[in-house]
Scaffold this motif. Sequence first.
Motif, PDB file in Angstrom:
ATOM      1  N   GLU A   3      44.413  35.072  40.197  1.00 33.75           N
ATOM      2  CA  GLU A   3      44.675  36.268  39.411  1.00 33.75           C
ATOM      3  C   GLU A   3      43.470  37.206  39.475  1.00 33.75           C
ATOM      4  O   GLU A   3      42.330  36.773  39.416  1.00 33.75           O
ATOM      5  CB  GLU A   3      44.926  35.859  37.972  1.00 33.75           C
ATOM      6  CG  GLU A   3      45.142  37.004  37.037  1.00 33.75           C
ATOM      7  CD  GLU A   3      45.208  36.573  35.583  1.00 33.75           C
ATOM      8  OE1 GLU A   3      45.184  37.456  34.727  1.00 33.75           O
ATOM      9  OE2 GLU A   3      45.262  35.364  35.317  1.00 33.75           O
ATOM     10  N   THR A   4      43.739  38.488  39.596  1.00 36.77           N
ATOM     11  CA  THR A   4      42.679  39.482  39.594  1.00 36.77           C
ATOM     12  C   THR A   4      42.349  39.830  38.155  1.00 36.77           C
ATOM     13  O   THR A   4      43.227  40.156  37.363  1.00 36.77           O
ATOM     14  CB  THR A   4      43.123  40.738  40.364  1.00 36.77           C
ATOM     15  OG1 THR A   4      43.410  40.366  41.701  1.00 36.77           O
ATOM     16  CG2 THR A   4      42.046  41.796  40.361  1.00 36.77           C
ATOM     17  N   ARG A   5      41.038  39.744  37.821  1.00 40.81           N
ATOM     18  CA  ARG A   5      40.640  40.022  36.449  1.00 40.81           C
ATOM     19  C   ARG A   5      39.129  40.242  36.386  1.00 40.81           C
ATOM     20  O   ARG A   5      38.414  39.954  37.328  1.00 40.81           O
ATOM     21  CB  ARG A   5      41.044  38.885  35.519  1.00 40.81           C
ATOM     22  CG  ARG A   5      40.347  37.573  35.798  1.00 40.81           C
ATOM     23  CD  ARG A   5      40.948  36.425  34.991  1.00 40.81           C
ATOM     24  NE  ARG A   5      40.192  35.198  35.127  1.00 40.81           N
ATOM     25  CZ  ARG A   5      40.230  34.371  36.159  1.00 40.81           C
ATOM     26  NH1 ARG A   5      40.997  34.639  37.193  1.00 40.81           N
ATOM     27  NH2 ARG A   5      39.505  33.272  36.180  1.00 40.81           N
ATOM     28  N   GLY A  18      39.358  37.738  42.165  1.00 43.41           N
ATOM     29  CA  GLY A  18      40.573  38.107  42.875  1.00 43.41           C
ATOM     30  C   GLY A  18      40.405  39.232  43.876  1.00 43.41           C
ATOM     31  O   GLY A  18      39.367  39.386  44.501  1.00 43.41           O
ATOM     32  N   LEU A  20      40.320  43.184  44.772  1.00 42.68           N
ATOM     33  CA  LEU A  20      39.994  44.492  44.194  1.00 42.68           C
ATOM     34  C   LEU A  20      40.561  45.567  45.113  1.00 42.68           C
ATOM     35  O   LEU A  20      40.061  45.780  46.211  1.00 42.68           O
ATOM     36  CB  LEU A  20      38.475  44.652  44.065  1.00 42.68           C
ATOM     37  CG  LEU A  20      37.714  43.498  43.413  1.00 42.68           C
ATOM     38  CD1 LEU A  20      36.227  43.822  43.342  1.00 42.68           C
ATOM     39  CD2 LEU A  20      38.271  43.165  42.060  1.00 42.68           C
ATOM     40  N   GLN A  23      45.731  48.769  43.477  1.00 42.13           N
ATOM     41  CA  GLN A  23      46.673  48.289  42.466  1.00 42.13           C
ATOM     42  C   GLN A  23      45.950  47.679  41.259  1.00 42.13           C
ATOM     43  O   GLN A  23      46.347  47.882  40.127  1.00 42.13           O
ATOM     44  CB  GLN A  23      47.625  47.259  43.070  1.00 42.13           C
ATOM     45  CG  GLN A  23      48.593  47.863  44.061  1.00 42.13           C
ATOM     46  CD  GLN A  23      49.500  46.823  44.683  1.00 42.13           C
ATOM     47  OE1 GLN A  23      49.101  45.694  44.919  1.00 42.13           O
ATOM     48  NE2 GLN A  23      50.732  47.222  44.942  1.00 42.13           N
ATOM     49  N   SER A  24      44.900  46.940  41.513  1.00 44.07           N
ATOM     50  CA  SER A  24      44.191  46.263  40.426  1.00 44.07           C
ATOM     51  C   SER A  24      43.074  47.118  39.821  1.00 44.07           C
ATOM     52  O   SER A  24      42.650  46.884  38.691  1.00 44.07           O
ATOM     53  CB  SER A  24      43.600  44.938  40.919  1.00 44.07           C
ATOM     54  OG  SER A  24      42.626  45.158  41.930  1.00 44.07           O
ATOM     55  N   LEU A  28      41.198  46.942  35.942  1.00 44.04           N
ATOM     56  CA  LEU A  28      39.856  46.354  35.955  1.00 44.04           C
ATOM     57  C   LEU A  28      38.834  47.344  35.415  1.00 44.04           C
ATOM     58  O   LEU A  28      37.911  46.963  34.700  1.00 44.04           O
ATOM     59  CB  LEU A  28      39.475  45.911  37.364  1.00 44.04           C
ATOM     60  CG  LEU A  28      40.263  44.736  37.934  1.00 44.04           C
ATOM     61  CD1 LEU A  28      39.920  44.550  39.408  1.00 44.04           C
ATOM     62  CD2 LEU A  28      40.001  43.474  37.151  1.00 44.04           C
ATOM     63  N   SER A  54      38.181  42.838  48.972  1.00 48.79           N
ATOM     64  CA  SER A  54      37.919  44.115  48.319  1.00 48.79           C
ATOM     65  C   SER A  54      38.071  45.263  49.298  1.00 48.79           C
ATOM     66  O   SER A  54      37.643  45.187  50.441  1.00 48.79           O
ATOM     67  CB  SER A  54      36.498  44.126  47.749  1.00 48.79           C
ATOM     68  OG  SER A  54      36.226  45.375  47.159  1.00 48.79           O
TER      69      SER A  54
END
Length: 108
Positions: A3-5, A18, A20, A23-24, A28, A54
């Motif tokens: 999960e991206t966080r 995750g 970068l 979309q994220s 973030l 990234s």
Amino acid sequence: MSETRVEGGASGELRLFGVLDYQSGPALRRAGQDLIREGKGQRLLIDCSSVEKSSSVGLSLLLAFTRDAIGAGREVAIVGMPGDMREIARVSGLLDVLSLADETEGVA
């Protein structure tokens, strides 16, 4: 893929996880900005060692987080930058702008 966080640590550091990308990035950015605002301590350590991939968005986040921290009177150090981020930073001329810490320093 994890999960991206972005998470805050007990010592006020930020840890990115995750992928970068565009979309994220916006979520973030907001989460990191809140964590920096709530953070304590003179120094902000941004740990990128759990970033899987990234785009240039990752570097944009690092620049924004750096600006936020400096605006709050904190010093910034970035550790664990993956190769793809480092290469984009090199090509973009950002290695001299970002506060990259000695990789042997580790996370506080």
